[in-house]
Design an enzyme around this catalytic site. Sequence first.
Site, mmCIF file in Angstrom:
data_model
loop_
_atom_site.group_PDB
_atom_site.id
_atom_site.type_symbol
_atom_site.label_atom_id
_atom_site.label_comp_id
_atom_site.label_asym_id
_atom_site.label_seq_id
_atom_site.Cartn_x
_atom_site.Cartn_y
_atom_site.Cartn_z
ATOM 1 N N CYS A 90 -4.325 9.547 -1.811
ATOM 2 C CA CYS A 90 -4.085 8.129 -1.512
ATOM 3 C C CYS A 90 -2.724 7.673 -1.998
ATOM 4 C CB CYS A 90 -5.168 7.259 -2.148
ATOM 5 S SG CYS A 90 -6.774 7.490 -1.384
ATOM 6 N N HIS A 91 -2.436 7.921 -3.290
ATOM 7 C CA HIS A 91 -1.163 7.434 -3.823
ATOM 8 C C HIS A 91 -0.429 8.500 -4.630
ATOM 9 C CE1 HIS A 91 -3.853 3.990 -3.206
ATOM 10 N NE2 HIS A 91 -2.795 3.479 -2.615
#
Lengths: 185, 411, 253
Positions: free
Chosen positions: A149-150
């Site tokens: 995701c990040h």
Amino acid sequence: MSDTAMTAPGGHDDDGTTRRDFLLFTTLTVGATGAALAVWPLIDTMNPAKDVLALSSTEVDLTPVQEGQAITVVWRGKPVFIRRRTQAEIAAARSVKVSDLPDPQPDTARVKQPAWLILVGVCTHLGCIPLGQKSGDTRGDYGGWFCPCHGSHYDTSGRIRRGPAPANLTVPPYEFLNDNSVRIG
Amino acid sequence: MSKPTWTNPVVRWIDYRLPVFTFANEQLIEYPTPKNLNYWWNFGSLAGIVLVIMIATGIFLAMHYTPHVSLAFASVERIMRDVNYGWLIRYIHMNGASFFFICVYIHLFRGLYYGSYKSPRELLWIIGVLIILTMMATAFMGYVLPWGQMSFWGATVITNLFSAIPVVGQSIVSWLWGGFSVDNPTLNRFFSLHYLLPFIIFALVFLHLWALHAHHSSNPVGIDMKGPQDSIPFHPYYTVKDAFGLGVLMLVLLGFVFFAPNFFGEPDNYIEANPLVTPTHIVPEWYLLPFYAILRAIPNKLLGVIAMFGSILILVLVPWLDTSRVRSARFRPVYRVFFWVFLLDCIVLGYVGANPPEGYFITVGQLATFWYFFHFVIVLPLVGWLERPRPLPDSISASVMAGKGKEAGHA
Amino acid sequence: MHKALLAALLAVAFFVPQSSSRAAEGPALPAQAWSFKGAFGTYDRAAVRRGLQVYREVCAACHSLNLVAFRHLGDVGFQEAEIKAVAEAYKVKDGPDDAGDMFERAGRPSDYFPAPFANTKAARASNGGALPPDLSLMTKARKQGPDYVYALLTGFKAPPAGFSLMAGMNYNEHFPGRQIAMAPPLAEGALTFADGTQSSVSQMARDVTTFLSWTAEPEMEARKRLGVKVLLFLLVLTGLLYALKRAIWQKLH
């Protein structure tokens, strides 16, 4: 509103007033207490129910897991990563200088048996599930897990090494029932 | 009524833009109320509070309930067994329904006794009848949700009433069901509507109060307030009286909840619904029994259904059926007798509704049904024309003084 | 006078018990002295234990107890180890495992009492077409539930002369219609109670009824305990409100 209550019938000049003010105060206090207590059962219905709490632990058979493999089990609705680490992975996790880590924690504080690493598989950044459990997954730059995701990288002890996540992957409460089975929760 | 000046600057700031404080002061605090209201006037506000209790407990029950035929019964039992305080919330909701009807029925009969429906309060009365109708629909659908035997068979019997409508009846019934019998689609829509209707009741209550505050409360002597000597401010006189009444109501309601929670219920509803087995004796909840008796009293299906709905809707016409110009039965010696006979008639209907339609129950049910309509259509207008009411007091305060003299005389 | 009359009428309206046709079918149920009756009644713990034994050794052959989990036994004084022991005596179906197969394992406290039959059709097939009902709510699902269950269990008799009993049915004067597919389940000394109590039919019936009353209303003790507190509190509050009401209205009178 309270003004009206005080002054409404008759004013303060008669003897009954003090008694009545005291009575009013007592009644309001008791009534407010009752109302507050009555709200609690409503709120408490939203807490985990007894059947939910009863399922809060899960037993896992570790026999089929080979060295270097990992399995994912569900515990309290969340994935739990169980990885049987290789000697190299254990060594990598233990050779790091703890004080250099974003969330300093020695590997020994994160495992009960060095070979078995058990973690809640939820990224501490915003709750995504990191990659690294399946054989084809990327494991990030530190051989542990990588959150797509990040871009948080976790090492072979599940500690955050790079990326936005603020903390290491959580170690759930667990205990080994014997060498081949563990109870999580 | 003088417009109050607010000393608190925050209150003043808000009130200038949105005069909620002025409104509350006018409608809840200074609101002039007849000084002679007796305890029968408590039941309107009590019913309103029970509505709030029902909505509050219902919202929390809905968080745990599953509207699916294979899960509904078990989800209610899960509420009873595993959800924290689930049993308490559910039993309050279950018994609260009965007490909502107790309050509303007492409120209704109070209105009938004291002629509260007469001009200019006809619309107030009609909105009240709409509230009762909506309450019945809500209660009926709520009773289906636990998916017990009575839920299922009650739903089957009541929805089948609509099949009595000529030509389109069967289409309407399968539209209500969403299928060919009471089944999962029915349960789902009943859950949805059971959640919606209380808010419609709430809106109707708001209109009911709006109409009430336009002409203020009626009172036991039934003559209008003629000046400040007849009225007292709502607060603190009636706030404290209503609060005391609420205390008594809660004592009784919670007495049932804690010590006889299934008193008003049917044991059959603790058996999960089974579409293949009908219980030996289907009865609705007690508050619908008189209407159920009227339905069964008439041998023709369509006419029975019409009579049942008519028995509620006829209340709408009461302000015009009652031809007397005197409101309160206190001054109407003949009407007063018929009032008690009518109340007794309703109780008889309820008793007949609770029993199987056999033997003398059939005859009694038919006589009581006849009297129910006879009371409204014949008795009310005739008594109004023929009765000679006793003289009315000059004013509310005069009657209060006279009453006090009488009490003193007794003491 | 009118007020009293109205109050009396309303009382009659609300509290007249709804007589049912079922009541006419058997002799009146004798009211038993249950430990859980009354505002302060509790479940006799020893009776619940014996009742569980009766259920497990007799009733469970045909009757399910679907709404009760082993962990619930903790509410009536079972220790965690005892609950585990009860649970482990049962085989519970679980799965699918990693190969996709269902498997059996020992019960855990979080499991529910397994049903004796896989589904209602299987239950009917094994019981001559009759369905043994689930017992979890039995004492709540009948009028005068506990008295009914006790009367039924002890109410098997030889049919009176002239009573035509259908094949496979048994005469029981407390069952609607008086014929019941269930054979008399309890026999004198059918089991040995762990606590040494004599296992007479009435003793076993009484104990299993106590157990089933608990399964039907597991919240009862907590309910009554809280109820006493709440009502006492409300009594005080209502008394205060009455005093306040009188004080405020005093000036008017």
